[in-house]
Structure formats: C-alpha cells, structure tokens
Motif scaffolding. Structure first.
Motif, PDB file in Angstrom:
ATOM      1  N   ASP A 397      12.689  -5.809   4.519  1.00 34.62           N
ATOM      2  CA  ASP A 397      11.395  -6.470   4.634  1.00 34.62           C
ATOM      3  C   ASP A 397      10.294  -5.467   4.309  1.00 34.62           C
ATOM      4  OD1 ASP A 397      12.643  -8.772   5.318  1.00 34.62           O
ATOM      5  OD2 ASP A 397      12.030  -8.760   7.436  1.00 34.62           O
ATOM      6  N   VAL A 398       9.150  -5.977   3.877  1.00 35.58           N
ATOM      7  CA  VAL A 398       8.043  -5.094   3.514  1.00 35.58           C
ATOM      8  C   VAL A 398       6.747  -5.603   4.124  1.00 35.58           C
ATOM      9  CG1 VAL A 398       9.120  -4.342   1.356  1.00 35.58           C
ATOM     10  CG2 VAL A 398       7.594  -6.333   1.354  1.00 35.58           C
ATOM     11  N   VAL A 399       5.784  -4.705   4.232  1.00 37.37           N
ATOM     12  CA  VAL A 399       4.428  -5.045   4.652  1.00 37.37           C
ATOM     13  C   VAL A 399       3.491  -4.628   3.532  1.00 37.37           C
ATOM     14  CG1 VAL A 399       2.600  -4.627   6.327  1.00 37.37           C
ATOM     15  CG2 VAL A 399       4.972  -4.762   7.100  1.00 37.37           C
ATOM     16  N   VAL A 400       2.617  -5.576   3.121  1.00 45.57           N
ATOM     17  CA  VAL A 400       1.633  -5.286   2.085  1.00 45.57           C
ATOM     18  C   VAL A 400       0.254  -5.271   2.728  1.00 45.57           C
ATOM     19  CG1 VAL A 400       0.673  -5.957  -0.152  1.00 45.57           C
ATOM     20  CG2 VAL A 400       3.098  -6.362   0.339  1.00 45.57           C
ATOM     21  N   ARG A 401      -0.532  -4.238   2.451  1.00 44.39           N
ATOM     22  CA  ARG A 401      -1.891  -4.108   2.995  1.00 44.39           C
ATOM     23  C   ARG A 401      -2.836  -3.705   1.862  1.00 44.39           C
ATOM     24  NH1 ARG A 401       1.471  -1.201   6.568  1.00 44.39           N
ATOM     25  NH2 ARG A 401       1.599  -2.046   8.695  1.00 44.39           N
ATOM     26  N   TYR A 402      -4.131  -3.995   2.101  1.00 45.05           N
ATOM     27  CA  TYR A 402      -5.125  -3.506   1.148  1.00 45.05           C
ATOM     28  C   TYR A 402      -6.268  -2.845   1.913  1.00 45.05           C
ATOM     29  CZ  TYR A 402      -8.604  -7.191   2.057  1.00 45.05           C
ATOM     30  OH  TYR A 402      -9.545  -8.003   2.650  1.00 45.05           O
ATOM     31  N   ARG A 403      -6.985  -1.985   1.195  1.00 45.79           N
ATOM     32  CA  ARG A 403      -8.104  -1.250   1.788  1.00 45.79           C
ATOM     33  C   ARG A 403      -9.194  -1.123   0.737  1.00 45.79           C
ATOM     34  NH1 ARG A 403      -5.533   2.944   2.547  1.00 45.79           N
ATOM     35  NH2 ARG A 403      -6.259   4.309   0.873  1.00 45.79           N
ATOM     36  N   ILE A 404     -10.436  -1.418   1.140  1.00 53.53           N
ATOM     37  CA  ILE A 404     -11.581  -1.301   0.239  1.00 53.53           C
ATOM     38  C   ILE A 404     -12.334  -0.029   0.580  1.00 53.53           C
ATOM     39  CG2 ILE A 404     -13.741  -2.346  -0.551  1.00 53.53           C
ATOM     40  CD1 ILE A 404     -12.571  -5.062   0.156  1.00 53.53           C
ATOM     41  N   ASN A 405     -12.452   0.856  -0.388  1.00 54.38           N
ATOM     42  CA  ASN A 405     -13.131   2.140  -0.210  1.00 54.38           C
ATOM     43  C   ASN A 405     -12.567   2.864   1.011  1.00 54.38           C
ATOM     44  OD1 ASN A 405     -14.728   1.771  -2.529  1.00 54.38           O
ATOM     45  ND2 ASN A 405     -16.164   0.477  -1.370  1.00 54.38           N
ATOM     46  N   THR A 406     -13.381   3.221   1.973  1.00 57.65           N
ATOM     47  CA  THR A 406     -12.907   3.961   3.157  1.00 57.65           C
ATOM     48  C   THR A 406     -12.689   3.046   4.352  1.00 57.65           C
ATOM     49  OG1 THR A 406     -15.195   4.456   3.790  1.00 57.65           O
ATOM     50  CG2 THR A 406     -14.040   6.090   2.419  1.00 57.65           C
ATOM     51  N   GLY A 407     -12.587   1.736   4.088  1.00 53.37           N
ATOM     52  CA  GLY A 407     -12.405   0.790   5.178  1.00 53.37           C
ATOM     53  C   GLY A 407     -11.007   0.830   5.762  1.00 53.37           C
ATOM     54  N   ILE A 408     -10.748  -0.059   6.710  1.00 57.66           N
ATOM     55  CA  ILE A 408      -9.450  -0.117   7.375  1.00 57.66           C
ATOM     56  C   ILE A 408      -8.464  -0.914   6.528  1.00 57.66           C
ATOM     57  CG2 ILE A 408     -10.501   0.085   9.654  1.00 57.66           C
ATOM     58  CD1 ILE A 408     -10.035  -2.931   9.991  1.00 57.66           C
ATOM     59  N   ASN A 409      -7.161  -0.672   6.772  1.00 59.11           N
ATOM     60  CA  ASN A 409      -6.121  -1.425   6.083  1.00 59.11           C
ATOM     61  C   ASN A 409      -6.051  -2.839   6.647  1.00 59.11           C
ATOM     62  OD1 ASN A 409      -5.063   0.444   4.201  1.00 59.11           O
ATOM     63  ND2 ASN A 409      -4.009   1.526   5.848  1.00 59.11           N
ATOM     64  N   THR A 410      -5.947  -3.804   5.763  1.00 63.91           N
ATOM     65  CA  THR A 410      -5.830  -5.205   6.163  1.00 63.91           C
ATOM     66  C   THR A 410      -4.487  -5.727   5.696  1.00 63.91           C
ATOM     67  OG1 THR A 410      -8.217  -5.520   5.982  1.00 63.91           O
ATOM     68  CG2 THR A 410      -6.846  -7.491   5.962  1.00 63.91           C
ATOM     69  N   GLU A 411      -3.689  -6.252   6.640  1.00 65.05           N
ATOM     70  CA  GLU A 411      -2.362  -6.747   6.300  1.00 65.05           C
ATOM     71  C   GLU A 411      -2.457  -8.103   5.641  1.00 65.05           C
ATOM     72  OE1 GLU A 411       1.341  -8.343   8.888  1.00 65.05           O
ATOM     73  OE2 GLU A 411       0.836  -6.227   9.249  1.00 65.05           O
ATOM     74  N   ILE A 412      -1.718  -8.266   4.521  1.00 66.67           N
ATOM     75  CA  ILE A 412      -1.752  -9.538   3.798  1.00 66.67           C
ATOM     76  C   ILE A 412      -0.365 -10.147   3.617  1.00 66.67           C
ATOM     77  CG2 ILE A 412      -3.891  -9.033   2.582  1.00 66.67           C
ATOM     78  CD1 ILE A 412      -2.210  -8.141   0.182  1.00 66.67           C
ATOM     79  N   HIS A 413       0.692  -9.365   3.918  1.00 67.71           N
ATOM     80  CA  HIS A 413       2.060  -9.895   3.782  1.00 67.71           C
ATOM     81  C   HIS A 413       2.982  -9.111   4.698  1.00 67.71           C
ATOM     82  CE1 HIS A 413       5.677 -11.576   1.834  1.00 67.71           C
ATOM     83  NE2 HIS A 413       6.178 -10.347   1.948  1.00 67.71           N
ATOM     84  N   ASN A 414       3.897  -9.804   5.389  1.00 66.19           N
ATOM     85  CA  ASN A 414       4.890  -9.159   6.253  1.00 66.19           C
ATOM     86  C   ASN A 414       6.151 -10.009   6.231  1.00 66.19           C
ATOM     87  OD1 ASN A 414       6.438  -8.047   8.328  1.00 66.19           O
ATOM     88  ND2 ASN A 414       4.646  -7.507   9.537  1.00 66.19           N
ATOM     89  N   GLY A 415       7.200  -9.469   5.574  1.00 65.58           N
ATOM     90  CA  GLY A 415       8.443 -10.227   5.471  1.00 65.58           C
ATOM     91  C   GLY A 415       9.214  -9.833   4.238  1.00 65.58           C
ATOM     92  N   PRO A 416      10.099 -10.702   3.770  1.00 61.12           N
ATOM     93  CA  PRO A 416      10.889 -10.373   2.583  1.00 61.12           C
ATOM     94  C   PRO A 416       9.974 -10.105   1.391  1.00 61.12           C
ATOM     95  CG  PRO A 416      11.789 -12.290   3.711  1.00 61.12           C
ATOM     96  CD  PRO A 416      10.475 -12.006   4.350  1.00 61.12           C
ATOM     97  N   PRO A 417      10.409  -9.248   0.482  1.00 62.04           N
ATOM     98  CA  PRO A 417       9.591  -8.968  -0.702  1.00 62.04           C
ATOM     99  C   PRO A 417       9.323 -10.250  -1.480  1.00 62.04           C
ATOM    100  CG  PRO A 417      11.423  -7.426  -0.516  1.00 62.04           C
ATOM    101  CD  PRO A 417      11.675  -8.488   0.478  1.00 62.04           C
ATOM    102  N   GLY A 418       8.180 -10.316  -2.142  1.00 63.12           N
ATOM    103  CA  GLY A 418       7.837 -11.490  -2.932  1.00 63.12           C
ATOM    104  C   GLY A 418       6.362 -11.520  -3.268  1.00 63.12           C
ATOM    105  N   ARG A 419       5.810 -12.740  -3.458  1.00 60.14           N
ATOM    106  CA  ARG A 419       4.422 -12.903  -3.862  1.00 60.14           C
ATOM    107  C   ARG A 419       3.481 -12.538  -2.712  1.00 60.14           C
ATOM    108  NH1 ARG A 419       2.554 -12.993  -8.726  1.00 60.14           N
ATOM    109  NH2 ARG A 419       0.835 -14.381  -8.125  1.00 60.14           N
ATOM    110  N   TRP A 420       2.346 -12.013  -3.088  1.00 61.00           N
ATOM    111  CA  TRP A 420       1.270 -11.732  -2.146  1.00 61.00           C
ATOM    112  C   TRP A 420      -0.060 -12.005  -2.830  1.00 61.00           C
ATOM    113  CZ3 TRP A 420      -2.153  -8.372  -4.174  1.00 61.00           C
ATOM    114  CH2 TRP A 420      -1.699  -7.475  -5.144  1.00 61.00           C
ATOM    115  N   SER A 421      -1.086 -12.292  -2.033  1.00 66.52           N
ATOM    116  CA  SER A 421      -2.432 -12.476  -2.575  1.00 66.52           C
ATOM    117  C   SER A 421      -3.443 -12.295  -1.454  1.00 66.52           C
ATOM    118  CB  SER A 421      -2.587 -13.854  -3.223  1.00 66.52           C
ATOM    119  OG  SER A 421      -2.517 -14.874  -2.238  1.00 66.52           O
TER     120      SER A 421
END
Length: 560
Positions: A397-421
C-alpha cells in the motif's frame, strides 16, 4: 601416524606409535592445555621410562615426535642391544618431554642398572660411551638428544634425535643393531646402551676388574608441570599420547538454511553452545559474508548448554542490530553466508556452523503526473487540479501527499497503488514561482517524489464601475430613516441607494437624498439622508461608484 581418539573422560587424544621416523604434528585449533605421556622402548636388560607432564601449547605450532622402539632380543645368553628413547620436541631441539629407553643385558637376564633413568642425569643431550675401546668386548653407547652414541666406528654409532634417531649399526664381530630412537648396538661380548635425553653407556662381558657390565638405560627429561615418572610395566614398544585437557566447545545452530528475507523481516540467529570444562569462559560469535566478527553471548561453563539468540532486522538492503548496521548492502539473487562458532578462554574453538540465506530488498514506490496545461483568465477562487498514478513493484500500500511551497503535507491517497488527484484554489499560490512537491511513500518509509514548478502571474484590469451591497440590522428591531456619510476620491462619482421593507415584499432601492459635500484630507465626504413613511425592519444599502479606486470610508446613523 597420529591416531585421534577419546579417553574415558571424553577428552580428545592424539596417539603416536613407532614409525621409525620423526613425525611433525601441528597443534590443532582449540588445543592449548595438554598432558603428554611418553614411554621409551623396553630392552631385554632394562625397562623404558614412562614420563608424563602438563604443557601449554600454541595452536598452529609444530612439534616433532619420535617414538622409540623396543630393543631386539638376543638368542641364548648373548648380549642384547639398547632400546630407543621417545622424544617430543618443540622447534629444532627444545625438549618438552623425553622418555629414556632401556639398556641391553649381557645374556644373564634383567638388571636394574639397565633400566632407563627417570631424570636427565649428568650432561645435556650427550651420547652414551663404550666401556672398552675394544669393539670385541663391549657394546655401543645410546644416542642422546644432540650427541650420537659412541661406537667402535662412526658408521655404527647410534644417532641422536637431531641426527635422525637411528639405532646403532652392527658391531665389530657381529651382534645386533640398536633400536630406533638411539638404541646402541650389541656385540657378542657386550650389550648396547639405551637412547634418551642422555644416551646410556654400552656394556661389556667383563670390565677391567672382571665384572659383567650391563648396558645403561637412557635418561629422561620433563619440562612440564604436574609431572610423573615411572618405569614401564609394558612389553610393547614406546608410545606418545597427547591428551587435550581443554575440550573445545561445541556449537548447535538452529537457524534454518536457505531462508529468504524480505523488508523488515527478522533474521533469528539462535542455538546453543556447550563446553564440558566447567569454569571455562565461553563466547559465541557470528559473522556474515566473512565480515566483522561479532559476539552473541558469553557465559561461564557449568557443564550445561549456553543458549544464544540474536535478532537482526533486514531493511533497506542491510541487516541491523537495533539501529546499527552489521552488514554492507546485501544483493538480491546472491547466496549470503552466516557463520557461527564458540570459543573458550583456553584457546578452544568449536567447528564453524554455516547457513546460507537470501534477501529480496524492498523497492521504492513511484508515481507519474498527468500533463498539465497552462491556465489563464482565473481568479483566486478558481481551482487548479493535478492527477496521476502511483506504483509499487512489491505490492505494498502507498500514501500520496502533496505540499505547496513550504506548507504542510496534505494526504490525498492511502491504499493500494493507483489513480490519485487533488485540487486547490488559486489563492494558495503566491505571485511568481511556486513549488508543488508530490510524494509517494510505502509502509517501510521508502519514498519517491516529483516536483512541479508553477508561475502565477497577476493580470489586473481596472474596473469602470463597482457596486457594494450592505445589510443593516436595526438594534431596536426597526428604523424609519438613515443618515449616511461616504468618503471618496475626488474623481469618483457615487450613487447611494436604500431599500426599507417589512421583509414580506421584494427589495426596492431608491436614491438617498444628497445633502452636501466637502473636503476631508485628500478625500471628499458626501452627506446623504433618507426618511421613510413608516419604520422598516429590513434595511439594505447599495453603493455604486465609478473608477478603480475604493471607497475610503462609509459611516451612518439610524433614525427612529
């Protein structure tokens, strides 16, 4: 040839018998404290010595061993030759232990004078003498550690240890050759001396006083401790028995063979060691792929097993003990080797137990980002969207996160690999360059990330006309009129409108009455008023103005 065996106490023994050669013996690994028992050969006239002592050896060092043979028996009452001495030598000629061989008789049976001597006696490795210069009336002297025995001729001399230890040759007038180990040869008129640390003298039928002289036994030597020295009661030839007093420990390894380790698996190294020598300090060691030797367990032997258990963790391609890596990078598809053994404080070492194991290192996850096209004509409330796919070759399983500039990480996906948005409002971007980091992580904290650079460019168009609407809530529930002051830029044109209703009808805006206008600092302040025919509960103001500059201030009061 050495024969390896066990004594009644289970200790390892190394036994040497007559081979008529000087043998070399390499002290085995783990053998340090030993007891050496050496017996010289017996002759018809005298007994050989049996010498015993304890010694400290160095594993890997070489000793030389010569085992003396018995003296040959003469027929009838003819004189007999001397027996060979037995030698255990360190280096070239440093004696650890020497057991003298017995001297020959003169055809009249045994004589205590022919027995081997239990002490070195006078001299330091010298050969025995002849009692008469006439070879027809005496036997030859036995060989010593260094000196040959005296013979009627040099060719018949009994040889010393350093000269090979051969027995004396046939004496003038016949006789019998001496035994291997430096035994002196006999003559029809005299017996041979025994070989030993110092060789025994040869004997004669009659010395100058007409008395029969027996061949003397060789002398003995003991450099050990806890020594004993007796005469042999055996009829056989000489012998050397080396007993390892320190029994090497043994090892049992319970770790199964050919295991495969995956990420975060535990590699259990367990089993037991045993040292039968009570009081010995026993250590258990391991190493992997011939690397650094590391201790697993230590204890004082009580005769019971010493258990050991080491737990290693496989992560990131290495094996760890706690937070410390104990190996280099372990590659997939390679047979890796584990070695475990035990050692004691006396130089004893067990056999090395080996196991083969394999590893499958964890691989980092990855991600892709769908193509992103430039956008225009956006305002800050509009949203920007990113999408893509995540991958993990190990099926984690994987966790996908994004971060804008020096901001905090925001989780957008948690589970089997696949599509994220994900999307976010344009207002979260600053003017100029922005950095967006999208990161994927697996359960073992293996990470992969991609970075997007976005440029936000402001495109501000001046407004020709602006409208602002306000709702007024009367504190007393209703009001009948409003007084209003508006501060504005001198170039602006302002229209103030009001709607006063009971809440049941639709809003209807009418202009407020303009009363007057005057300067205030760099602005202009307009004064308006309005009074309805009856009190109203719902009051709304609508201010409209021209130009791209804001209204500076609005203030007012309610009329009852």
């Amino acid at each position: 040839m050495v024969v390896v065996g066990k004594d009644t106490q289970g200790k390892t023994t190394y036994t040497f018998t007559v081979t008529k050669t000087i043998e070399s013996w390499i002290v085995p690994a783990g053998v340090k404290e030993v007891r050496i028992k050496a017996a010289g050969g017996n002759a018809k006239g005298g007994k050989g010595a049996v010498i015993e002592g304890d010694f400290t050896l160095v594993p890997g060092e070489s000793l030389k061993v010569l085992v003396g043979e018995n003296g040959k028996l003469a027929t009838a009452r003819l004189p007999s030759p001397g027996a060979g001495g037995t030698f255990v030598i360190r280096g070239t000629q440093t004696p650890l232990i020497v057991a003298g061989g017995g001297g020959g008789n003169n055809g009249y049976g045994s004589n205590v004078k022919s027995n081997a001597k239990l002490i070195p006696g006078t001299g330091s490795g010298i050969g025995g003498k002849r009692t008469s210069p006439d070879g027809s009336t005496c036997g030859d002297g036995g060989g010593g550690l260094i000196g040959n025995g005296t013979g009627y001729t040099t060719t018949e001399q009994a040889k010393s240890f350093i000269n090979g230890g051969a027995g004396g040759g046939t004496n003038v007038g016949g006789g019998i050759t001496g035994a291997f180990g430096g035994g002196g040869s006999s003559n029809p008129a005299g017996s041979g001396g025994g070989g030993g640390y110092n060789g025994g003298d040869g004997g004669a039928y009659a010395d100058s006083g007409g008395v029969n002289v027996y061949g003397s036994g060789g002398s003995s030597y003991n450099a050990g401790t806890k020594t004993t020295a007796v005469l042999s009661d055996e009829l056989g030839s000489g012998i050397v028995v080396i007993t390892a007093l320190n029994a090497a420990p043994t090892i049992v390894l319970s770790t199964p063979n050919n295991v495969t380790l995956y990420e975060n698996d535990t590699f259990k190294i367990d089993g037991s060691a045993l040292d039968s020598d009570i009081g010995d300090i026993v250590n258990v060691y391991f190493r992997i792929n011939g690397g650094t030797t590391r201790a697993i367990a230590t204890g004082i032997s009580s005769g019971a097993i010493l258990p050991y258990n080491e737990q290693l963790t496989f992560k990131g391609g290495l094996l760890y003990k706690g937070a410390t890596a104990v190996t280099g990078t372990l590659t997939e598809g390679t047979a890796h080797r584990l070695e475990v053994w035990s050692e004691d404080n006396k130089g004893g070492k067990s056999t090395v137990a080996e196991r083969t194991f394999y590893v499958v290192p964890n691989r980092a996850p990855s991600l892709t980002i769908d193509p992103f096209e430039s956008l225009s004509d956006l305002i800050n409330v509009d949203k920007v969207t990113f999408s893509g796919d995540s991958f993990d070759l190990d099926g984690n399983d994987v966790v996908v996160r994004y971060r804008i500039n020096t901001g905090i990480n925001t989780e957008i996906h948690n589970g089997p690999p696949g599509r994220w948005s994900f999307d976010f409002p344009l207002s979260k971007l600053k003017d100029g360059e922005n950095t967006i980091v999208i990161e994927v992580t697996d359960p073992y904290d293996f990470k992969f990330s991609k970075t997007i650079k976005l440029n936000k460019t402001a495109n501000l168009t001046p407004l020709e006309h602006s409208v602002q609407r306000y709702t007024i809530v009367p504190p007393s529930g209703s009001a009948q009129g409003v007084l209003l002051w508006i501060q504005r830029d001198a170039d602006q044109e302002v229209l103030a409108e009001i709607s006063m209703t009971t809440g049941t009808e639709q809003e209807q805006f009418v202009p407020l009455e303009f009363m007057n206008s005057g300067p205030t600092g760099e602005s202009v302040e307009d004064y308006y008023r309005y009074k309805a025919d009856a009190p109203a509960e719902h009051i709304a103001l609508k201010i409209s103005w021209t130009g791209d500059k804001p209204i500076t201030m609005i203030s007012g009061a309610l009329l009852q």
